[in-house]
Scaffold this active site. Sequence first.
Site: not given
Length: 115
Positions: A96, A101
């Site tokens: 998203s 990450h």
Amino acid sequence: MAECIFCKVASGEINAGIVRRTPEMVAFRDIKPMAPTHVLVIPVEHLNGVRDAKGEAGQRMLGKLMAFTAEVASELGLDGGGYRIVTNTGPDAGQSVDHLHLHLLGGRKLAWPPG
């Protein structure tokens, strides 16, 4: 990147629940946790996703990112019960935010397969 929310977290422009920080990596609490412990771990340098970590420099960075994540897990007391490290790449995988990450998840028994 000026509009990247994770770049703003990395620069300190956005206050996040920072768990640990080094000059190259930042770990902070996810705002929508999926487990009792849910920490996001990012490189300070912007890369859209894991597929963009190329060559020897990319391999070194990914290795440091994984090692840093494992250190954070230990500091948070997750070694005993275990934990999961996940990265999503692209919209079909559920990414998203287009900044590489890792999700560090722990604190409860995690099911498999996920999703």
